[in-house]
Design a protein around this motif. Structure first.
Motif, short mmCIF file in Angstrom:
data_model
loop_
_atom_site.label_atom_id
_atom_site.label_comp_id
_atom_site.label_asym_id
_atom_site.label_seq_id
_atom_site.Cartn_x
_atom_site.Cartn_y
_atom_site.Cartn_z
N SER A 14 0.84 -1.20 0.00
CA SER A 14 0.00 0.00 0.00
C SER A 14 0.88 1.24 0.00
O SER A 14 2.06 1.19 0.36
CB SER A 14 -0.92 0.01 1.23
N TYR A 27 4.22 2.15 -12.79
CA TYR A 27 3.21 1.36 -13.50
C TYR A 27 2.99 1.94 -14.89
O TYR A 27 2.97 3.16 -15.08
CB TYR A 27 1.89 1.36 -12.75
N ARG A 29 0.36 1.49 -18.33
CA ARG A 29 -0.90 0.90 -18.81
C ARG A 29 -0.67 0.23 -20.15
O ARG A 29 -0.32 0.89 -21.13
CB ARG A 29 -1.98 1.97 -18.93
N LYS A 33 -4.50 -2.73 -19.00
CA LYS A 33 -4.14 -3.17 -17.65
C LYS A 33 -2.88 -2.46 -17.18
O LYS A 33 -1.99 -2.15 -17.97
CB LYS A 33 -3.92 -4.69 -17.63
N TRP A 34 -2.82 -2.21 -15.86
CA TRP A 34 -1.64 -1.57 -15.28
C TRP A 34 -0.62 -2.63 -14.88
O TRP A 34 -0.93 -3.55 -14.14
CB TRP A 34 -2.05 -0.74 -14.06
N LYS A 35 0.61 -2.45 -15.38
CA LYS A 35 1.66 -3.42 -15.08
C LYS A 35 2.89 -2.69 -14.54
O LYS A 35 3.27 -1.64 -15.05
CB LYS A 35 2.04 -4.19 -16.36
N GLN A 96 -4.03 0.36 -1.96
CA GLN A 96 -3.34 -0.38 -3.02
C GLN A 96 -3.41 0.39 -4.34
O GLN A 96 -4.44 0.99 -4.65
CB GLN A 96 -3.97 -1.75 -3.20
N PRO A 97 -2.35 0.37 -5.13
CA PRO A 97 -2.36 1.09 -6.41
C PRO A 97 -3.53 0.73 -7.32
O PRO A 97 -4.05 1.58 -8.04
CB PRO A 97 -1.01 0.69 -7.04
N SER A 98 -3.95 -0.52 -7.29
CA SER A 98 -5.05 -0.94 -8.17
C SER A 98 -6.34 -0.19 -7.89
O SER A 98 -7.22 -0.12 -8.76
CB SER A 98 -5.30 -2.45 -8.01
N SER A 99 -6.45 0.42 -6.70
CA SER A 99 -7.69 1.11 -6.34
C SER A 99 -7.76 2.54 -6.87
O SER A 99 -8.82 3.16 -6.84
CB SER A 99 -7.87 1.12 -4.82
N LEU A 101 -5.20 3.87 -9.68
CA LEU A 101 -4.44 4.17 -10.89
C LEU A 101 -5.34 4.63 -12.04
O LEU A 101 -5.05 5.61 -12.73
CB LEU A 101 -3.62 2.95 -11.33
N GLU A 102 -6.44 3.93 -12.24
CA GLU A 102 -7.33 4.28 -13.35
C GLU A 102 -7.97 5.65 -13.12
O GLU A 102 -8.13 6.45 -14.05
CB GLU A 102 -8.41 3.21 -13.51
#
Length: 205
Positions: A14, A27, A29, A33-35, A96-99, A101-102
């Motif tokens: 986090s 990250y 895109r 998807k974010w990688k 968390q970044p996934s929450s 980034l978009e």
């Protein structure tokens, strides 16, 4: 177009405060998807003095390459100033970044698309004391000029602040959503001439 976003995280994955030990994960895109494409260890040695802090930060910024969007749980003081002067867009998020980034991608691209002529008429905010600001949305909400509340408030909300007082004729739906998801603490006061929102950052404990 925003291609990369750098996120400073701790051992749990986090976001962490930039003053804490951690690592910067960049990250990118790719195909929706974010990688993670690269990782930079970063731990400030404040005991060695400000010149060393600046040297460490400069080395980290150089390793970021062309990435100009930076996210951490908190960024303040010299660290915020150095990032800002280097041309970074600075965001503060917990989690968390996934929450997020978009969300950041959408907001960054929205800002880039705004005509320069609109930016010239954005109402100025007033700093009443360090970290505390006042701004009125009533004029733009009533004028139909094409300027949006998001264009006015986003630079303040993305910056380093303690409290923002917003006077408006109605609460913008996007701002209600921001408060509902827990990014900010918002208090509403009804005034004779409209509504006053008092916005503060969530304190992570």
């Amino acid at each position: 177009m925003v291609r990369e976003i750098a996120v400073f995280v701790g051992d749990n994955g986090s976001t962490a405060a930039l003053t804490e030990p951690g690592r910067v994960i960049v990250y990118q895109r790719q195909q929706g998807k974010w990688k993670p494409v690269r990782e930079i260890l970063f731990s400030l040695e404040r005991s060695l003095g400000m010149p060393e802090v600046r040297r460490q930060l400069a080395a980290m910024l150089e390793a970021l390459g062309n990435c100009r969007v930076f996210v951490a749980r908190t960024v303040s003081g010299l660290l915020y100033k150095e990032l800002e002067q280097a041309g970074f867009s600075i965001w503060e998020f917990a989690g968390q970044p996934s929450s997020f980034l978009e969300y950041i991608l959408v907001q960054e691209e929205f800002t880039v698309r705004q005509p320069a002529t609109l930016q010239a008429v954005i109402p100025a905010s007033m700093e009443t004391e360090p970290g505390c600001y006042q701004v009125s949305l009533k004029e733009i909400q009533q004028s139909g000029s094409g300027l949006t509340s998001k264009q006015v408030l986003q630079p303040l909300l993305n910056g380093n602040f303690y409290c923002i007082e917003v006077v408006c004729s109605h609460i913008p739906p996007w701002l209600e959503a921001e408060c509902a998801c827990g990014r900010f603490d918002c208090k509403v006061e009804r005034l004779a001439e409209g509504i006053k929102l008092v916005i503060k950052k969530q304190i992570c404990g």
